[in-house]
Design an enzyme around this catalytic site. Structure first.
Site, mmCIF file in Angstrom:
data_model
loop_
_atom_site.group_PDB
_atom_site.id
_atom_site.type_symbol
_atom_site.label_atom_id
_atom_site.label_comp_id
_atom_site.label_asym_id
_atom_site.label_seq_id
_atom_site.Cartn_x
_atom_site.Cartn_y
_atom_site.Cartn_z
ATOM 1 N N GLN A 1 20.212 -53.209 50.786
ATOM 2 C CA GLN A 1 21.392 -54.029 51.090
ATOM 3 C C GLN A 1 22.540 -53.620 50.183
ATOM 4 O O GLN A 1 23.642 -54.147 50.299
ATOM 5 C CB GLN A 1 21.079 -55.503 50.842
ATOM 6 C CG GLN A 1 19.981 -56.046 51.723
ATOM 7 C CD GLN A 1 19.453 -57.359 51.180
ATOM 8 O OE1 GLN A 1 19.993 -58.430 51.446
ATOM 9 N NE2 GLN A 1 18.405 -57.301 50.395
ATOM 10 N N ASN A 2 22.267 -52.705 49.266
ATOM 11 C CA ASN A 2 23.289 -52.355 48.283
ATOM 12 C C ASN A 2 24.319 -51.396 48.864
ATOM 13 O O ASN A 2 23.999 -50.529 49.667
ATOM 14 C CB ASN A 2 22.643 -51.738 47.041
ATOM 15 C CG ASN A 2 21.780 -52.746 46.302
ATOM 16 O OD1 ASN A 2 21.890 -53.946 46.572
ATOM 17 N ND2 ASN A 2 20.943 -52.281 45.405
ATOM 18 N N HIS B 1 24.152 -52.708 54.643
ATOM 19 C CA HIS B 1 25.450 -53.351 54.441
ATOM 20 C C HIS B 1 26.563 -52.355 54.143
ATOM 21 O O HIS B 1 27.576 -52.710 53.553
ATOM 22 C CB HIS B 1 25.354 -54.405 53.325
ATOM 23 C CG HIS B 1 24.530 -55.594 53.724
ATOM 24 N ND1 HIS B 1 23.971 -56.465 52.810
ATOM 25 C CD2 HIS B 1 24.171 -56.062 54.944
ATOM 26 C CE1 HIS B 1 23.295 -57.412 53.464
ATOM 27 N NE2 HIS B 1 23.395 -57.179 54.759
ATOM 28 N N CYS C 1 39.339 -46.888 58.835
ATOM 29 C CA CYS C 1 40.546 -47.596 59.276
ATOM 30 C C CYS C 1 40.157 -48.961 59.856
ATOM 31 O O CYS C 1 39.235 -49.058 60.662
ATOM 32 C CB CYS C 1 41.277 -46.759 60.311
ATOM 33 S SG CYS C 1 42.705 -47.611 61.003
ATOM 34 N N CYS D 1 41.617 -48.459 63.858
ATOM 35 C CA CYS D 1 41.016 -47.523 64.828
ATOM 36 C C CYS D 1 39.608 -47.097 64.419
ATOM 37 O O CYS D 1 38.951 -46.359 65.150
ATOM 38 C CB CYS D 1 41.904 -46.290 65.014
ATOM 39 S SG CYS D 1 41.875 -45.123 63.638
ATOM 40 N N GLY E 1 14.433 -57.143 44.001
ATOM 41 C CA GLY E 1 15.774 -57.553 43.564
ATOM 42 C C GLY E 1 16.661 -58.095 44.659
ATOM 43 O O GLY E 1 17.861 -57.847 44.653
ATOM 44 N N THR E 2 16.077 -58.818 45.577
ATOM 45 C CA THR E 2 16.927 -59.475 46.579
ATOM 46 C C THR E 2 16.639 -60.962 46.614
ATOM 47 O O THR E 2 15.494 -61.382 46.463
ATOM 48 C CB THR E 2 16.757 -58.853 47.979
ATOM 49 O OG1 THR E 2 17.553 -59.599 48.913
ATOM 50 C CG2 THR E 2 15.316 -58.843 48.459
ATOM 51 N N SER E 3 17.709 -61.737 46.802
ATOM 52 C CA SER E 3 17.561 -63.194 46.836
ATOM 53 C C SER E 3 16.930 -63.646 48.150
ATOM 54 O O SER E 3 16.506 -64.788 48.257
ATOM 55 C CB SER E 3 18.929 -63.856 46.671
ATOM 56 O OG SER E 3 19.781 -63.438 47.720
ATOM 57 N N PRO F 1 12.699 -61.277 38.916
ATOM 58 C CA PRO F 1 12.422 -62.129 37.750
ATOM 59 C C PRO F 1 12.452 -63.619 38.078
ATOM 60 O O PRO F 1 11.968 -64.430 37.294
ATOM 61 C CB PRO F 1 13.529 -61.771 36.751
ATOM 62 C CG PRO F 1 14.556 -61.022 37.509
ATOM 63 C CD PRO F 1 13.969 -60.540 38.790
#
Ligand code: NAD
Ligand code: ZN
Length: 255
Positions: A100-101, A118, A126, A129, A193-195, A220
């Protein structure tokens, strides 16, 4: 279930998916969205800056924020967590890295073509366009960041926007399809490391669990993914991931 159980599952796996979020880059010095914003940005929260509406209302503010984030990423280095993920590709038959980083720390650690759900800080386009635009060479401004007017499109003079997925926008279809296919076919999904709060990305580990994969989680703190995790490995990614690889395959330097 502990580190050794997780190591056994990993060692026997034929197809591993690694699914990462901002936490894997935290120890490199890239702030997560849950960290308080500092300096110019302390009056804002990330969820309201990372929207198409914010860009329409104040493009200089939003473009300046992304330039500041891009500079942070350019100054830091991949950590032992990113290096362990890159090493894992040499240890299991098949590995798919889904992140997702919007940073490029997986690539710089040696992971070949991670799926960026993401988007990326390094692929502006742009806003009118949609043609890709060159990355501006920003002068190295020290400190806290500032408002920066976005460049203009060479084709249609529209504003250039960051090539990231903002809150409320669709994820890129090919990336989402690749991720969903890998999640439903893998036998182990390692979420790091993802919520687990940002959808639809947070569906990826859930899809793997529903498809019968073992889910190993490194974080953690508790997350909403705790109940679906086969093994929870609490702790920072830069410590837990090398320890997990060592438990599965013996010790080796990660460089
Ligand atoms: N580095 C980046 O590219 C970056 C940075 C900030 C935000 N984002 C964006 O934030 C959105 C939010 O989702 P998210 O889940 O990725 O991030 P998040 O900020 O919602 O959650 C980060 C998670 O990482 C955990 N964490 C903190 N330090 C850790 C460590 N050392 N090791 C392991 N885990 C640790 C936290 O407990 C938390 O659960 C995503 O859309 C992403 O694009 C990306
Ligand atoms: Zn254009």
């Amino acid at each position: 279930m502990d580190l050794n159980d997780a190591a056994k599952l990993l060692e026997r796996s034929r197809h591993v998916v690694v699914f990462t979020g901002a936490g894997i880059s935290a120890e490199s010095g890239v702030p997560t969205f849950r960290d308080a914003l500092t300096g110019l940005w302390s009056r804002f929260d990330a969820q309201s800056l990372a929207t198409a509406q914010a860009f329409r209302e104040d493009p200089d503010l939003v473009w300046g924020w992304y330039e500041w984030r891009r500079r942070i990423v350019q100054r830091v280095h991949p950590n032992q967590g990113h290096l362990a993920v890159a090493r894992l590709a040499t240890l299991v038959p098949q590995l798919t890295v889904i992140t997702q980083n919007v940073d490029d720390l997986h690539e710089r650690a040696g992971s070949a073509s991670p799926v960026h759900l993401h988007g990326s800080l390094f692929a502006p386009r742009c806003a009118t366009c949609a043609r890709p635009a060159p990355l501006p060479s920003t002068p190295d401004q020290s400190g806290e960041g500032r408002r920066v007017p976005p460049p203009r499109c060479a084709h249609c003079d529209g504003l250039i926007r960051p090539g990231v997925v903002w809150f409320g926008e669709q994820l890129p279809e090919p990336a989402l399809e690749t991720a969903a296919r890998a999640a439903s076919a893998c036998d182990v999904l390692l979420t790091v490391g993802t919520s687990g709060l940002v959808y639809p990305a947070a569906e990826i580990p859930r899809l793997a669990a529903r498809s019968g994969a073992a889910v190993l989680q490194v974080n953690p703190r508790p997350t909403p993914l705790d109940p679906i995790a086969t093994v929870n490995l609490p702790g920072p990614a830069a410590e837990v991931l090398p320890a997990l690889l060592t438990a599965a395959w013996g010790g080796f330097p990660l460089a």
